[in-house]
Design a protein around this motif. Structure first.
Motif, PDB file in Angstrom:
ATOM      1  N   ALA A   1      47.467  40.259  28.260  1.00 19.40           N
ATOM      2  CA  ALA A   1      46.762  39.006  27.993  1.00 19.40           C
ATOM      3  C   ALA A   1      46.052  38.527  29.248  1.00 19.40           C
ATOM      4  O   ALA A   1      46.498  37.598  29.920  1.00 19.40           O
ATOM      5  N   PRO A   2      44.916  39.171  29.606  1.00 13.07           N
ATOM      6  CA  PRO A   2      44.170  38.740  30.785  1.00 13.07           C
ATOM      7  C   PRO A   2      43.696  37.293  30.641  1.00 13.07           C
ATOM      8  O   PRO A   2      43.254  36.893  29.573  1.00 13.07           O
ATOM      9  N   GLY A   3      43.838  36.524  31.718  1.00 11.74           N
ATOM     10  CA  GLY A   3      43.411  35.138  31.712  1.00 11.74           C
ATOM     11  C   GLY A   3      44.420  34.183  31.101  1.00 11.74           C
ATOM     12  O   GLY A   3      44.102  33.029  30.840  1.00 11.74           O
TER      13      GLY A   3
ATOM     14  N   LEU B   1      38.684  46.035  31.469  1.00  7.73           N
ATOM     15  CA  LEU B   1      39.060  46.496  30.131  1.00  7.73           C
ATOM     16  C   LEU B   1      37.900  46.513  29.145  1.00  7.73           C
ATOM     17  O   LEU B   1      38.049  47.005  28.037  1.00  7.73           O
ATOM     18  N   THR B   2      36.771  45.942  29.538  1.00  6.57           N
ATOM     19  CA  THR B   2      35.669  45.790  28.589  1.00  6.57           C
ATOM     20  C   THR B   2      34.684  46.946  28.674  1.00  6.57           C
ATOM     21  O   THR B   2      34.405  47.460  29.745  1.00  6.57           O
TER      22      THR B   2
ATOM     23  N   LEU C   1      36.868  39.893  22.452  1.00  5.32           N
ATOM     24  CA  LEU C   1      38.276  40.025  22.098  1.00  5.32           C
ATOM     25  C   LEU C   1      39.162  39.650  23.280  1.00  5.32           C
ATOM     26  O   LEU C   1      40.134  38.905  23.135  1.00  5.32           O
ATOM     27  N   ILE C   2      38.808  40.130  24.448  1.00  3.44           N
ATOM     28  CA  ILE C   2      39.608  39.838  25.639  1.00  3.44           C
ATOM     29  C   ILE C   2      39.506  38.361  26.013  1.00  3.44           C
ATOM     30  O   ILE C   2      40.490  37.738  26.401  1.00  3.44           O
ATOM     31  N   ALA C   3      38.326  37.783  25.856  1.00  2.54           N
ATOM     32  CA  ALA C   3      38.141  36.367  26.191  1.00  2.54           C
ATOM     33  C   ALA C   3      39.002  35.468  25.300  1.00  2.54           C
ATOM     34  O   ALA C   3      39.535  34.457  25.754  1.00  2.54           O
ATOM     35  N   ALA C   4      39.148  35.813  24.037  1.00  5.96           N
ATOM     36  CA  ALA C   4      39.910  34.983  23.098  1.00  5.96           C
ATOM     37  C   ALA C   4      41.375  35.392  23.000  1.00  5.96           C
ATOM     38  O   ALA C   4      42.211  34.601  22.558  1.00  5.96           O
TER      39      ALA C   4
ATOM     40  N   THR D   1      52.162  46.488  33.942  1.00  5.61           N
ATOM     41  CA  THR D   1      52.328  47.495  32.908  1.00  5.61           C
ATOM     42  C   THR D   1      52.167  48.863  33.561  1.00  5.61           C
ATOM     43  O   THR D   1      51.146  49.119  34.203  1.00  5.61           O
ATOM     44  N   PRO D   2      53.160  49.729  33.428  1.00  4.32           N
ATOM     45  CA  PRO D   2      53.062  51.052  34.040  1.00  4.32           C
ATOM     46  C   PRO D   2      51.786  51.787  33.617  1.00  4.32           C
ATOM     47  O   PRO D   2      51.437  51.801  32.442  1.00  4.32           O
ATOM     48  N   GLY D   3      51.083  52.339  34.599  1.00  7.65           N
ATOM     49  CA  GLY D   3      49.878  53.106  34.322  1.00  7.65           C
ATOM     50  C   GLY D   3      48.621  52.275  34.157  1.00  7.65           C
ATOM     51  O   GLY D   3      47.572  52.806  33.830  1.00  7.65           O
ATOM     52  N   HIS D   4      48.705  50.960  34.368  1.00  5.60           N
ATOM     53  CA  HIS D   4      47.545  50.096  34.176  1.00  5.60           C
ATOM     54  C   HIS D   4      47.172  49.336  35.435  1.00  5.60           C
ATOM     55  O   HIS D   4      46.801  48.166  35.380  1.00  5.60           O
ATOM     56  N   GLY D   5      47.288  49.972  36.581  1.00  2.00           N
ATOM     57  CA  GLY D   5      46.849  49.352  37.823  1.00  2.00           C
ATOM     58  C   GLY D   5      47.849  48.366  38.376  1.00  2.00           C
ATOM     59  O   GLY D   5      49.003  48.321  37.977  1.00  2.00           O
ATOM     60  N   GLN D   6      47.383  47.563  39.307  1.00  2.00           N
ATOM     61  CA  GLN D   6      48.251  46.633  40.022  1.00  2.00           C
ATOM     62  C   GLN D   6      48.089  45.182  39.583  1.00  2.00           C
ATOM     63  O   GLN D   6      48.525  44.275  40.266  1.00  2.00           O
ATOM     64  N   MET D   7      47.455  44.947  38.461  1.00  2.00           N
ATOM     65  CA  MET D   7      47.233  43.595  37.965  1.00  2.00           C
ATOM     66  C   MET D   7      48.373  43.196  37.021  1.00  2.00           C
ATOM     67  O   MET D   7      48.608  43.867  36.021  1.00  2.00           O
ATOM     68  N   ALA D   8      49.084  42.120  37.345  1.00  2.00           N
ATOM     69  CA  ALA D   8      50.147  41.620  36.467  1.00  2.00           C
ATOM     70  C   ALA D   8      49.481  40.879  35.313  1.00  2.00           C
ATOM     71  O   ALA D   8      49.060  39.744  35.454  1.00  2.00           O
TER      72      ALA D   8
END
Length: 158
Positions: free
Chosen positions: A75-77, A93-94, A102-105, A128-135
């Motif tokens: 859930a970015p943002g 992700l876009t 979709l990501i914005a909402a 998330t494992p395998g998805h970079g360093q962004m929590a």
């Protein structure tokens, strides 16, 4: 009475067969096909709008594959990210305007659902494992997040 799925957008909003407003038509009865997380979330929203809802599910239990999800919901943002000082618009992700919308909402939708279900106090932010360093993944403190969210939905709907 069957409600036609053939609805059309008019200047006054969506209209169902017979010229009735879609909300009027839906208040009579709505059938949600599938009792996974998407079907349960749709049911919660329809009930909030005053609809009479029946869920059709092929399995003996509700929850679908989401009830087995172990990682969480990206859930970015999200408010959880903002409270933790994480700046994330999900740009990585876009790959088009639909994904961007979709990501914005998405985080707002997740937050609405977890609030309706009363599980906000159980949520944590994690990598998330395998998805970079962004929590950016919303998980839960003790159990599989998919189970916590879907079982809370089932409990609320009962």
């Amino acid at each position: 009475q069957a409600i036609s799925a053939d609805c059309k957008r008019t200047p006054g909003g969506l209209r169902a067969e017979g010229g009735r407003g879609l909300h009027e038509a839906m208040a009579e009865r709505v059938i949600v096909v599938g009792g996974g997380l998407a079907g349960l979330a749709a049911t919660c929203e329809l009930l909030e709008r005053g609809c009479n809802v029946t869920i059709l599910e092929k399995e003996t239990h509700l929850g679908g594959n989401s009830s087995k999800a172990t990682c969480g919901v990206a859930a970015p943002g999200s408010t959880l990210q903002k409270r933790s000082g994480v700046q994330d618009d999900g740009a990585d992700l876009t790959d088009g305007p639909e994904a961007k919308a979709l990501i914005a909402a998405g985080s707002g939708d997740v937050e609405w659902l977890t609030s309706v279900l009363g599980v906000d106090s159980e949520l944590v932010l994690r990598l998330t494992p395998g998805h970079g360093q962004m929590a950016r993944t919303i998980g839960t403190q003790t159990h599989f997040p998919g189970a916590v969210i879907t079982y809370a939905a089932i409990h609320v709907l009962q």
